[in-house]
Design a protein around this motif. Structure first.
Motif, short mmCIF file in Angstrom:
data_model
loop_
_atom_site.label_atom_id
_atom_site.label_comp_id
_atom_site.label_asym_id
_atom_site.label_seq_id
_atom_site.Cartn_x
_atom_site.Cartn_y
_atom_site.Cartn_z
N ALA A 155 -11.66 4.78 -8.30
CA ALA A 155 -10.39 5.21 -7.70
C ALA A 155 -10.51 5.45 -6.21
O ALA A 155 -9.49 5.49 -5.50
N GLY A 156 -11.73 5.64 -5.71
CA GLY A 156 -11.89 5.97 -4.29
C GLY A 156 -11.45 7.39 -3.98
O GLY A 156 -10.94 7.68 -2.89
N SER A 157 -11.66 8.28 -4.95
CA SER A 157 -11.19 9.66 -4.79
C SER A 157 -11.78 10.32 -3.55
O SER A 157 -13.00 10.33 -3.37
N GLY A 158 -10.90 10.84 -2.72
CA GLY A 158 -11.31 11.47 -1.47
C GLY A 158 -11.05 10.63 -0.24
O GLY A 158 -11.07 11.15 0.87
N VAL A 159 -10.82 9.34 -0.44
CA VAL A 159 -10.56 8.44 0.68
C VAL A 159 -9.05 8.36 0.90
O VAL A 159 -8.31 7.94 0.01
N GLU B 264 -3.44 -12.13 -12.01
CA GLU B 264 -3.29 -10.78 -12.55
C GLU B 264 -4.65 -10.07 -12.55
O GLU B 264 -5.61 -10.54 -13.16
N TYR B 265 -4.70 -8.93 -11.89
CA TYR B 265 -5.94 -8.20 -11.67
C TYR B 265 -5.73 -6.74 -12.08
O TYR B 265 -4.76 -6.11 -11.67
N VAL B 266 -6.66 -6.22 -12.89
CA VAL B 266 -6.60 -4.83 -13.35
C VAL B 266 -7.88 -4.12 -12.95
O VAL B 266 -8.99 -4.65 -13.15
N ASN B 267 -7.74 -2.93 -12.39
CA ASN B 267 -8.89 -2.10 -12.07
C ASN B 267 -8.89 -0.86 -12.96
O ASN B 267 -7.88 -0.18 -13.09
N GLU C 93 -5.44 4.20 -1.81
CA GLU C 93 -4.96 2.84 -1.57
C GLU C 93 -5.97 2.05 -0.73
O GLU C 93 -5.72 0.89 -0.41
N GLN C 94 -7.10 2.67 -0.42
CA GLN C 94 -8.18 1.96 0.26
C GLN C 94 -9.42 1.89 -0.62
O GLN C 94 -10.54 1.74 -0.12
N ASN C 95 -9.24 2.01 -1.95
CA ASN C 95 -10.40 1.81 -2.82
C ASN C 95 -10.73 0.32 -2.90
O ASN C 95 -9.99 -0.53 -2.41
N PHE C 96 -11.86 0.00 -3.53
CA PHE C 96 -12.33 -1.39 -3.48
C PHE C 96 -11.35 -2.36 -4.12
O PHE C 96 -11.22 -3.50 -3.68
N SER C 97 -10.64 -1.92 -5.16
CA SER C 97 -9.73 -2.86 -5.83
C SER C 97 -8.54 -3.21 -4.94
O SER C 97 -8.09 -4.36 -4.93
N HIS C 98 -8.05 -2.24 -4.18
CA HIS C 98 -6.96 -2.54 -3.25
C HIS C 98 -7.43 -3.48 -2.14
O HIS C 98 -6.69 -4.37 -1.71
N ILE C 99 -8.67 -3.30 -1.69
CA ILE C 99 -9.22 -4.19 -0.67
C ILE C 99 -9.33 -5.61 -1.22
O ILE C 99 -8.95 -6.58 -0.55
N ILE C 100 -9.84 -5.73 -2.45
CA ILE C 100 -9.99 -7.05 -3.07
C ILE C 100 -8.64 -7.73 -3.24
O ILE C 100 -8.46 -8.90 -2.91
N ALA C 101 -7.67 -6.98 -3.78
CA ALA C 101 -6.35 -7.56 -4.03
C ALA C 101 -5.69 -8.02 -2.74
O ALA C 101 -5.07 -9.09 -2.68
N GLN C 102 -5.83 -7.22 -1.69
CA GLN C 102 -5.24 -7.60 -0.41
C GLN C 102 -5.93 -8.82 0.17
O GLN C 102 -5.28 -9.72 0.71
N ARG C 103 -7.24 -8.86 0.06
CA ARG C 103 -8.00 -9.98 0.61
C ARG C 103 -7.68 -11.29 -0.10
O ARG C 103 -7.56 -12.34 0.54
N LEU C 104 -7.52 -11.25 -1.42
CA LEU C 104 -7.36 -12.48 -2.20
C LEU C 104 -5.92 -12.76 -2.61
O LEU C 104 -5.65 -13.80 -3.20
N TYR D 44 -4.17 -11.08 -4.88
CA TYR D 44 -4.00 -10.87 -6.32
C TYR D 44 -2.96 -9.78 -6.59
O TYR D 44 -2.73 -8.91 -5.75
N ARG D 45 -2.36 -9.81 -7.77
CA ARG D 45 -1.41 -8.78 -8.17
C ARG D 45 -2.17 -7.69 -8.93
O ARG D 45 -2.60 -7.88 -10.06
N LEU D 46 -2.33 -6.55 -8.30
CA LEU D 46 -3.20 -5.49 -8.80
C LEU D 46 -2.42 -4.47 -9.62
O LEU D 46 -1.38 -3.98 -9.20
N THR D 47 -2.99 -4.13 -10.77
CA THR D 47 -2.60 -2.95 -11.53
C THR D 47 -3.83 -2.04 -11.56
O THR D 47 -4.85 -2.38 -12.18
N ASP D 48 -3.76 -0.92 -10.87
CA ASP D 48 -4.91 -0.03 -10.74
C ASP D 48 -4.63 1.24 -11.52
O ASP D 48 -3.76 2.03 -11.16
N VAL D 49 -5.37 1.45 -12.61
CA VAL D 49 -5.21 2.66 -13.43
C VAL D 49 -6.46 3.53 -13.37
O VAL D 49 -6.64 4.41 -14.21
N SER D 50 -7.33 3.30 -12.40
CA SER D 50 -8.51 4.14 -12.24
C SER D 50 -8.09 5.57 -11.93
O SER D 50 -7.04 5.81 -11.34
N CYS D 51 -8.95 6.51 -12.32
CA CYS D 51 -8.56 7.92 -12.17
C CYS D 51 -9.81 8.78 -12.06
O CYS D 51 -10.76 8.63 -12.85
N GLY D 52 -9.81 9.66 -11.08
CA GLY D 52 -10.93 10.57 -10.91
C GLY D 52 -11.19 11.38 -12.16
O GLY D 52 -10.28 11.87 -12.81
#
Length: 283
Positions: free
Chosen positions: A35-39, A25-28, A54-65, A67-75
């Motif tokens: 959030a990677g705002s603008g990408v 379980e992974y939370v960003n 969906e290409q911010n660093f947490s999505h990259i990490i979760a895909q690579r490893l 992990y089950r990501l919950t990303d609540v980051s926000c610009g």
């Protein structure tokens, strides 16, 4: 059947099926850098004002490893938004954490006191109103831009990281500093229109913020990822293909003075190193 015979039958039977492993379980959490705002592309099913990629660093990490990501980051997020909803349709970011969360990544602090946006606006305005002055922003504002980082942002970071640990005591908490927005010296005109003498002034402000992040991590037992050294020469004044930060003018994405896709990949790379080091220590 004798007990020994029954034991033999059991012993030669098929092995018990292994329990299926659950993804970690992974939370960003965090602001527009997190959030990677603008990408592009924008992450599906997220609030539009957050500009979460969906290409911010947490999505990259979760895909690579895996992990089950919950990303609540926000610009635009500040540490206050860890405790209350930032926009309609969002929740307090800390509500994403649970006792079973095992990894938390964070970038936060740059919007507290309007540190980045306010300083950039102030220094651009100072150059426009004092053309030809070598360092008008430094002359006009002095320590007034850095003092709130020490007096307000640093304790807010300590509190936020402490509350993350309290909600998710098992989690490895990683907080990254901000990559360099500007070079250490020289002119960045026209990409970022501030006076050449104010370039090191702005770098000093960013260094003060990154040091506050580092000290808050140290005080609370979080892992600090330093992006300063690895991002040297990758600032918003560099050409396309070399820079990790988009400039104010002639940006290649709709959110300027923020990481581009290469910048988010660089953040992921450094955080993956921290994750790997921690796993090696605990494994």
């Amino acid at each position: 059947m004798a007990a020994s015979a029954r034991a033999a039958v059991v012993g030669f039977g098929p092995p018990a099926a292994a329990a299926p492993s659950q993804p970690l379980e992974y939370v960003n959490l965090g602001d527009s850098f997190s959030a990677g705002s603008g990408v592009f592309p924008i992450a599906p099913a997220t609030v539009s004002q957050c500009w979460q990629s969906e290409q911010n660093f947490s999505h990259i990490i979760a895909q690579r490893l895996g992990y089950r990501l919950t990303d609540v980051s926000c610009g635009g997020a500040k540490t206050d938004d860890f405790y209350s909803p930032q926009h309609p349709g969002t929740r307090a970011q800390l509500e994403a954490l649970t006792p079973s969360t095992e990894l938390v990544t964070v970038m936060i602090g740059g919007n507290n006191n309007d540190t980045f946006g306010g300083a950039m606006t102030a220094c651009i305005g100072a150059m426009l109103t004092h053309p030809g002055s070598p360092e008008p922003c430094k002359v006009m504002y002095g320590n007034s831009l850095t003092e709130p980082v020490e007096t307000n942002t640093y304790p807010a970071l300590v509190q936020a990281l402490s509350d993350i640990h309290a909600r998710s005591p098992r989690a490895h908490v990683i907080i990254a500093g901000y990559p360099n927005l500007l070079p250490s010296s020289g002119s960045c005109i026209p990409q970022i229109p501030i006076a050449p003498g104010d370039v090191p002034f702005m770098r000093d402000l960013q260094s003060t913020l990154n040091d506050a992040v580092r000290r808050a991590a140290q005080e609370t037992g979080a892992t600090f990822v330093d992006m300063s050294a690895v991002s040297e020469g990758r600032d918003g004044c560099k050409p396309v293909g070399q820079r990790w930060i988009e400039p104010m003018l002639f940006a290649a994405q709709p959110v300027p003075v923020h990481p581009n896709a290469d910048g988010e990949q660089a953040l992921a790379t450094e955080m993956l190193k921290a994750i790997g080091e921690r796993n090696a220590q605990t494994g």
